[in-house]
Design a protein around this motif. Sequence first.
Motif, PDB file in Angstrom:
ATOM      1  N   GLN A  84       6.155 -13.496  -4.086  1.00  0.00           N
ATOM      2  CA  GLN A  84       6.128 -12.603  -5.239  1.00  0.00           C
ATOM      3  C   GLN A  84       5.027 -11.554  -5.105  1.00  0.00           C
ATOM      4  N   LEU A  85       3.889 -11.953  -4.558  1.00  0.00           N
ATOM      5  CA  LEU A  85       2.789 -10.992  -4.359  1.00  0.00           C
ATOM      6  C   LEU A  85       3.134  -9.962  -3.293  1.00  0.00           C
ATOM      7  N   LYS A  86       3.882 -10.385  -2.262  1.00  0.00           N
ATOM      8  CA  LYS A  86       4.283  -9.433  -1.217  1.00  0.00           C
ATOM      9  C   LYS A  86       5.203  -8.367  -1.802  1.00  0.00           C
ATOM     10  N   GLU A  87       6.085  -8.770  -2.700  1.00  0.00           N
ATOM     11  CA  GLU A  87       6.969  -7.783  -3.312  1.00  0.00           C
ATOM     12  C   GLU A  87       6.180  -6.794  -4.160  1.00  0.00           C
ATOM     13  N   LEU A  88       5.099  -7.259  -4.790  1.00  0.00           N
ATOM     14  CA  LEU A  88       4.252  -6.387  -5.615  1.00  0.00           C
ATOM     15  C   LEU A  88       3.224  -5.630  -4.787  1.00  0.00           C
ATOM     16  N   ASP A  89       3.249  -5.851  -3.465  1.00  0.00           N
ATOM     17  CA  ASP A  89       2.281  -5.211  -2.556  1.00  0.00           C
ATOM     18  C   ASP A  89       0.846  -5.569  -2.964  1.00  0.00           C
ATOM     19  N   ARG A  90       0.637  -6.818  -3.318  1.00  0.00           N
ATOM     20  CA  ARG A  90      -0.687  -7.278  -3.731  1.00  0.00           C
ATOM     21  C   ARG A  90      -1.173  -8.433  -2.876  1.00  0.00           C
ATOM     22  N   CYS A  91      -0.618  -8.549  -1.692  1.00  0.00           N
ATOM     23  CA  CYS A  91      -0.984  -9.669  -0.828  1.00  0.00           C
ATOM     24  C   CYS A  91      -2.106  -9.242   0.121  1.00  0.00           C
ATOM     25  N   ASP A  92      -3.294  -8.933  -0.444  1.00  0.00           N
ATOM     26  CA  ASP A  92      -4.446  -8.538   0.373  1.00  0.00           C
ATOM     27  C   ASP A  92      -5.200  -9.786   0.820  1.00  0.00           C
ATOM     28  N   PRO A  93      -6.188  -9.647   1.730  1.00  0.00           N
ATOM     29  CA  PRO A  93      -6.924 -10.823   2.232  1.00  0.00           C
ATOM     30  C   PRO A  93      -7.569 -11.657   1.134  1.00  0.00           C
ATOM     31  N   ALA A  94      -8.117 -11.017   0.103  1.00  0.00           N
ATOM     32  CA  ALA A  94      -8.748 -11.780  -0.977  1.00  0.00           C
ATOM     33  C   ALA A  94      -7.729 -12.633  -1.715  1.00  0.00           C
ATOM     34  N   MET A  95      -6.523 -12.068  -1.953  1.00  0.00           N
ATOM     35  CA  MET A  95      -5.492 -12.826  -2.650  1.00  0.00           C
ATOM     36  C   MET A  95      -4.956 -13.961  -1.778  1.00  0.00           C
ATOM     37  N   ALA A 149      -6.698 -15.568   0.383  1.00  0.00           N
ATOM     38  CA  ALA A 149      -7.732 -16.608   0.338  1.00  0.00           C
ATOM     39  C   ALA A 149      -7.617 -17.434  -0.942  1.00  0.00           C
ATOM     40  N   MET A 150      -7.284 -16.795  -2.058  1.00  0.00           N
ATOM     41  CA  MET A 150      -7.119 -17.550  -3.298  1.00  0.00           C
ATOM     42  C   MET A 150      -5.914 -18.483  -3.207  1.00  0.00           C
ATOM     43  N   LEU A 151      -4.811 -18.003  -2.624  1.00  0.00           N
ATOM     44  CA  LEU A 151      -3.633 -18.853  -2.483  1.00  0.00           C
ATOM     45  C   LEU A 151      -3.902 -20.026  -1.553  1.00  0.00           C
ATOM     46  N   ASP A 152      -4.767 -19.826  -0.577  1.00  0.00           N
ATOM     47  CA  ASP A 152      -5.126 -20.919   0.328  1.00  0.00           C
ATOM     48  C   ASP A 152      -6.025 -21.948  -0.339  1.00  0.00           C
ATOM     49  N   ASN A 153      -6.565 -21.605  -1.503  1.00  0.00           N
ATOM     50  CA  ASN A 153      -7.483 -22.512  -2.202  1.00  0.00           C
ATOM     51  C   ASN A 153      -7.068 -22.697  -3.661  1.00  0.00           C
ATOM     52  N   LEU A 154      -5.788 -22.930  -3.873  1.00  0.00           N
ATOM     53  CA  LEU A 154      -5.299 -23.132  -5.233  1.00  0.00           C
ATOM     54  C   LEU A 154      -5.904 -24.367  -5.894  1.00  0.00           C
ATOM     55  N   ASP A 155      -6.376 -25.316  -5.070  1.00  0.00           N
ATOM     56  CA  ASP A 155      -7.021 -26.482  -5.651  1.00  0.00           C
ATOM     57  C   ASP A 155      -8.299 -26.107  -6.375  1.00  0.00           C
ATOM     58  N   LEU A 156      -9.020 -25.083  -5.857  1.00  0.00           N
ATOM     59  CA  LEU A 156     -10.226 -24.616  -6.549  1.00  0.00           C
ATOM     60  C   LEU A 156      -9.868 -23.975  -7.882  1.00  0.00           C
ATOM     61  N   LEU A 157      -8.737 -23.246  -7.896  1.00  0.00           N
ATOM     62  CA  LEU A 157      -8.300 -22.628  -9.139  1.00  0.00           C
ATOM     63  C   LEU A 157      -7.885 -23.688 -10.154  1.00  0.00           C
ATOM     64  N   ALA A 158      -7.259 -24.740  -9.682  1.00  0.00           N
ATOM     65  CA  ALA A 158      -6.860 -25.822 -10.586  1.00  0.00           C
ATOM     66  C   ALA A 158      -8.076 -26.514 -11.188  1.00  0.00           C
ATOM     67  N   ARG A 159      -9.157 -26.603 -10.404  1.00  0.00           N
ATOM     68  CA  ARG A 159     -10.388 -27.235 -10.916  1.00  0.00           C
ATOM     69  C   ARG A 159     -11.266 -26.249 -11.666  1.00  0.00           C
ATOM     70  N   ARG A 160     -10.802 -24.977 -11.717  1.00  0.00           N
ATOM     71  CA  ARG A 160     -11.573 -23.901 -12.364  1.00  0.00           C
ATOM     72  C   ARG A 160     -12.963 -23.769 -11.745  1.00  0.00           C
ATOM     73  N   ASP A 161     -13.010 -23.887 -10.421  1.00  0.00           N
ATOM     74  CA  ASP A 161     -14.270 -23.711  -9.681  1.00  0.00           C
ATOM     75  C   ASP A 161     -14.426 -22.228  -9.359  1.00  0.00           C
ATOM     76  N   MET A 162     -14.931 -21.484 -10.333  1.00  0.00           N
ATOM     77  CA  MET A 162     -15.039 -20.032 -10.163  1.00  0.00           C
ATOM     78  C   MET A 162     -16.035 -19.649  -9.080  1.00  0.00           C
ATOM     79  N   ALA A 163     -17.108 -20.386  -9.000  1.00  0.00           N
ATOM     80  CA  ALA A 163     -18.105 -20.085  -7.965  1.00  0.00           C
ATOM     81  C   ALA A 163     -17.498 -20.252  -6.580  1.00  0.00           C
ATOM     82  N   GLY A 164     -16.763 -21.336  -6.393  1.00  0.00           N
ATOM     83  CA  GLY A 164     -16.123 -21.551  -5.097  1.00  0.00           C
ATOM     84  C   GLY A 164     -15.092 -20.479  -4.796  1.00  0.00           C
ATOM     85  N   LEU A 165     -14.329 -20.047  -5.814  1.00  0.00           N
ATOM     86  CA  LEU A 165     -13.343 -18.995  -5.596  1.00  0.00           C
ATOM     87  C   LEU A 165     -13.994 -17.668  -5.241  1.00  0.00           C
TER      88      LEU A 165
END
Length: 496
Positions: A217-228, A230-246
Amino acid sequence: MALGARLEIRQGQGLVITPQLQQAIKLLQLSNLELEAYVEGELERNPLLQRDERDSEPEREEPIHEAETYAADQVSDHAAAADMDVSHDQASPGERATGDVEGAANAGGAIDWSRAGKGGGFEDTDDFEGRLTREKTLAEHLHDQLAVASLPAAKGAIAAVLIDGVDDGGYLRCDLAETADRLGCGLAAVEEVLDVLQGFEPTGVFARDVRECLMLQLKELDRCDPAMVAMLDNLDLLARRDMAGLRRVCGVDDDDLRDMIAEIRALTPRPGAAFGGEPSQPVSPDVFVREGAGGLWHVELNTDTLPRLLVDQRYHARVSGGARTDQEKTFVADCMASANWLVKSLDQRAKTILKVASEIVRQQDGFLAYGVEHLRPLNLKTVADAIGMHESTVSRVTSNKYIATPRGMFELKFFFTSSIASTSGGEAHSAESVRHKIKQLIDSEQTQAQVHSDDRIVEILKDTGIDIARRTVAKYREAMRIPSSVERRRMLKELA
């Protein structure tokens, strides 16, 4: 001008589609689950019908030949015709109903399936209101897109199998390596087809996990940059709401991180949920195909899915003798006629399914032996002509009927693939081989002068014995994502 009444006698030929014939044609297109429900209803309505609980097959005047054997390289059509022929009375040319049925039952009650026309009346109205209100399922939506994707026969077959592996949420739940092994093709071919299917709507469908779904979905929106990424590779951090780690893994500040999280939340983790669903029902094969010795294929009906009914003659004799009024006698007679007709219709349905399935196996023995790359061009008319039936009868038989093979279970319609005619009148060319020739011609272009237009490609292919239209060449070229001749000349000019 005087008006008056008068009597006239006119004679003409016509065919009345009786309720019994309507029932017989309807039975032919029912799946085994729908047939079971229909038979249960008849058992409740008709007191003269009873289920055959005996272990052995009931005796029949014309027993079903439940197995036919076909060689993988050479088959005797005479044996199939002798064993599977269905006796019927040929209707005269005048005794036809236009656009619906081209034959009827004979006086003995046997049904002439070979003359059943395409229909368009009674059987299409059974669930008319339901089909108007029912939402399209995800599988139907994906098959609609596959129909216009113009994939070659082998890739289209792989795509059909992958669509069957998509769950209600839109995720692909089948293993690619196992699918490649089952279909007898390379893993690279399956992955190539999957790449095409992941471009279907809704965006994110055919993903194998949440990360891949969001990535599509991000590729279709042309929003699949390196930072994004990296976030997709660490969705577990997002689930734990580890903002510092993200922030650390993505290399962004607080404002950018909030924007990225908002974008992720705006995506759809279950792209298939927007489509209507149907209750999951187990699919049982109607026909089995087993490999025998010497390259032979053994075709037999799945007797577990065939309703076994008997007409209770004793009960009929008892109630008919006790019937006093004309209404009671008529009811008993109608029940007896309906019971006899249903038993014969079920017997004929089984014979017809086996006859069509056996011909399909004969035509597609290459697929069974060597894999999906060896699917032959096949259409309804070819099968219908080979077994002496109407095309629409074959269409009814192959709808909602499944065949279990050593390569998996497939709907009978799976084996029908497109073909390209030969200019010499010889054997037709498969669409896939024609695509390959078109790609070879375009790949051989080295200079602007060597670029072939679509018209020129048509001429070259016709010289090699392939009868193809220019619009078909254009369709195949676009499906392979090959630019037009004008764009290819421009590209070669820039490279020069």
